[in-house]
Scaffold this motif. Sequence first.
Motif, PDB file in Angstrom:
ATOM      1  N   ILE A  14       0.826  -1.187  -0.162  1.00 43.80           N
ATOM      2  CA  ILE A  14       0.051  -0.072   0.105  1.00 43.80           C
ATOM      3  C   ILE A  14       0.922   1.167  -0.074  1.00 43.80           C
ATOM      4  O   ILE A  14       1.934   1.224   0.514  1.00 43.80           O
ATOM      5  N   ASP A  15       0.541   2.434  -0.863  1.00 42.78           N
ATOM      6  CA  ASP A  15       1.354   3.390  -0.850  1.00 42.78           C
ATOM      7  C   ASP A  15       0.843   4.601   0.372  1.00 42.78           C
ATOM      8  O   ASP A  15       0.166   4.360   0.886  1.00 42.78           O
ATOM      9  N   ASP A  16       1.558   5.515   0.164  1.00 42.27           N
ATOM     10  CA  ASP A  16       1.328   6.386   1.243  1.00 42.27           C
ATOM     11  C   ASP A  16       0.257   7.397   0.961  1.00 42.27           C
ATOM     12  O   ASP A  16      -0.157   7.992   1.772  1.00 42.27           O
ATOM     13  N   ARG A  17      -0.645   6.975  -0.138  1.00 49.04           N
ATOM     14  CA  ARG A  17      -1.870   7.571  -0.323  1.00 49.04           C
ATOM     15  C   ARG A  17      -3.194   6.575  -0.112  1.00 49.04           C
ATOM     16  O   ARG A  17      -4.043   6.707  -0.550  1.00 49.04           O
ATOM     17  N   ASP A  18      -2.724   5.467   0.590  1.00 45.70           N
ATOM     18  CA  ASP A  18      -3.428   4.386   0.735  1.00 45.70           C
ATOM     19  C   ASP A  18      -4.108   3.644  -0.522  1.00 45.70           C
ATOM     20  O   ASP A  18      -5.173   3.422  -0.452  1.00 45.70           O
ATOM     21  N   ARG A  19      -3.367   3.709  -1.666  1.00 42.75           N
ATOM     22  CA  ARG A  19      -3.754   2.974  -2.699  1.00 42.75           C
ATOM     23  C   ARG A  19      -2.629   1.487  -2.735  1.00 42.75           C
ATOM     24  O   ARG A  19      -1.759   1.640  -2.294  1.00 42.75           O
ATOM     25  N   GLU A  20      -3.529   0.801  -3.358  1.00 45.91           N
ATOM     26  CA  GLU A  20      -2.705  -0.750  -3.299  1.00 45.91           C
ATOM     27  C   GLU A  20      -1.589  -0.508  -4.535  1.00 45.91           C
ATOM     28  O   GLU A  20      -1.925   0.350  -5.428  1.00 45.91           O
ATOM     29  N   ILE A  21      -0.707  -1.286  -4.449  1.00 46.30           N
ATOM     30  CA  ILE A  21       0.572  -1.231  -5.274  1.00 46.30           C
ATOM     31  C   ILE A  21       0.535  -2.827  -5.905  1.00 46.30           C
ATOM     32  O   ILE A  21       0.826  -3.620  -5.120  1.00 46.30           O
ATOM     33  N   LEU A  22       0.379  -2.995  -7.245  1.00 45.39           N
ATOM     34  CA  LEU A  22       0.186  -4.036  -7.784  1.00 45.39           C
ATOM     35  C   LEU A  22       1.211  -3.973  -8.961  1.00 45.39           C
ATOM     36  O   LEU A  22       1.529  -3.045  -9.314  1.00 45.39           O
ATOM     37  N   THR A  23       1.600  -5.413  -9.466  1.00 41.46           N
ATOM     38  CA  THR A  23       2.626  -5.256 -10.640  1.00 41.46           C
ATOM     39  C   THR A  23       1.990  -4.784 -11.796  1.00 41.46           C
ATOM     40  O   THR A  23       0.693  -5.369 -11.955  1.00 41.46           O
ATOM     41  N   PHE A  24       2.393  -4.375 -12.813  1.00 39.67           N
ATOM     42  CA  PHE A  24       1.856  -4.004 -13.989  1.00 39.67           C
ATOM     43  C   PHE A  24       1.836  -5.277 -14.878  1.00 39.67           C
ATOM     44  O   PHE A  24       2.822  -5.908 -15.102  1.00 39.67           O
ATOM     45  N   LEU A  25       0.724  -5.544 -15.543  1.00 41.84           N
ATOM     46  CA  LEU A  25       0.806  -6.859 -16.284  1.00 41.84           C
ATOM     47  C   LEU A  25       1.192  -6.263 -18.010  1.00 41.84           C
ATOM     48  O   LEU A  25       0.581  -5.325 -18.578  1.00 41.84           O
ATOM     49  N   PRO A  26       1.700  -7.037 -18.687  1.00 42.33           N
ATOM     50  CA  PRO A  26       2.017  -6.839 -20.052  1.00 42.33           C
ATOM     51  C   PRO A  26       0.811  -7.233 -20.764  1.00 42.33           C
ATOM     52  O   PRO A  26      -0.003  -7.796 -20.536  1.00 42.33           O
ATOM     53  N   GLY A  27       1.083  -6.707 -22.008  1.00 41.49           N
ATOM     54  CA  GLY A  27      -0.009  -7.056 -23.166  1.00 41.49           C
ATOM     55  C   GLY A  27      -0.592  -6.065 -23.505  1.00 41.49           C
ATOM     56  O   GLY A  27      -0.495  -4.739 -23.102  1.00 41.49           O
ATOM     57  N   ARG A  28      -1.843  -6.325 -24.388  1.00 43.27           N
ATOM     58  CA  ARG A  28      -2.865  -5.497 -24.885  1.00 43.27           C
ATOM     59  C   ARG A  28      -4.011  -5.427 -24.423  1.00 43.27           C
ATOM     60  O   ARG A  28      -4.791  -6.514 -24.679  1.00 43.27           O
ATOM     61  N   VAL A  29      -4.921  -4.652 -24.149  1.00 41.74           N
ATOM     62  CA  VAL A  29      -6.267  -4.518 -24.066  1.00 41.74           C
ATOM     63  C   VAL A  29      -7.359  -4.219 -25.219  1.00 41.74           C
ATOM     64  O   VAL A  29      -6.962  -3.198 -25.988  1.00 41.74           O
TER      65      VAL A  29
END
Length: 263
Positions: free
Chosen positions: A65-80
């Motif tokens: 969790i960062d200092d703004r109370d947001r979750e931190i996740l790994t960025f996933l590769p690929g295209r949406v």
Amino acid sequence: MPAEPLTATPGPDDEIPLPGGNVGGAVRVGDTVRRPTGPWTPAVHELLDFLAAAELPRIPRVLGIDDRDREILTFLPGRVLDIGRETLSDAQVRSAMHWLREYHAVVAGFPRDTRRWRFVERALAPGEIVCHHDSAMYNMTFDGDELAGVFDWDVAGPGIPLDDVAMFTWNSAVLFPDADAAEVAHALHTIADGYGGLDPHAVLDHVITRMTDAADRIAAAQAAGDPGMLRLGEAGEPANTRARLRVLASRLPELHAAVDATR
């Protein structure tokens, strides 16, 4: 003569808004994604950590969790792919369904006791697993014909495997109101065969059940003041879903007949 404008290159700490985000709004920071949290976040992080320990591929890893109370996740590769403008290839559908079946097999081992999920706080009932509940093409990335990642796990919670298959089916272009019946039937067979062991008729019928439940849950969460669900209201939900469901329900005999005609 004025100088040419400089094009800024994002730095490692710059926040880049990610497309979509009707519910929460995510930004990319370097190789991470930052997203708002809620009372359901501990359960979702427990789920993602469980899946990571089981070495399920194509999911984000929880970094904290960062200092703004947001979750931190790994960025996933690929295209949406752009829903409404692009359609999934048969190979992409099969790849997504193969992964979904693998996910359901792995998550069957997740502890079944009570947790606070986004829409409910309870234990898993007999026959239930923890579903992703938004396993749609707008929450998936692809590398060519192969699924590369599945993100946005905020609405995970109790359900049955067919719930996730129905959600994927609903959000593919084949169930749009003006979709050709033969194309719908082909897509239903591809989805059912890709997952394995499913009856395309059962998938079609369950879409009505699953999306009716989704509309009801969104409305209840809006009444309770859920900020993410209120943002969905600004995008026309759940009214849009209910309107599409009425059209789909009226077409069921035609679509079931088309499913039979393709085999």
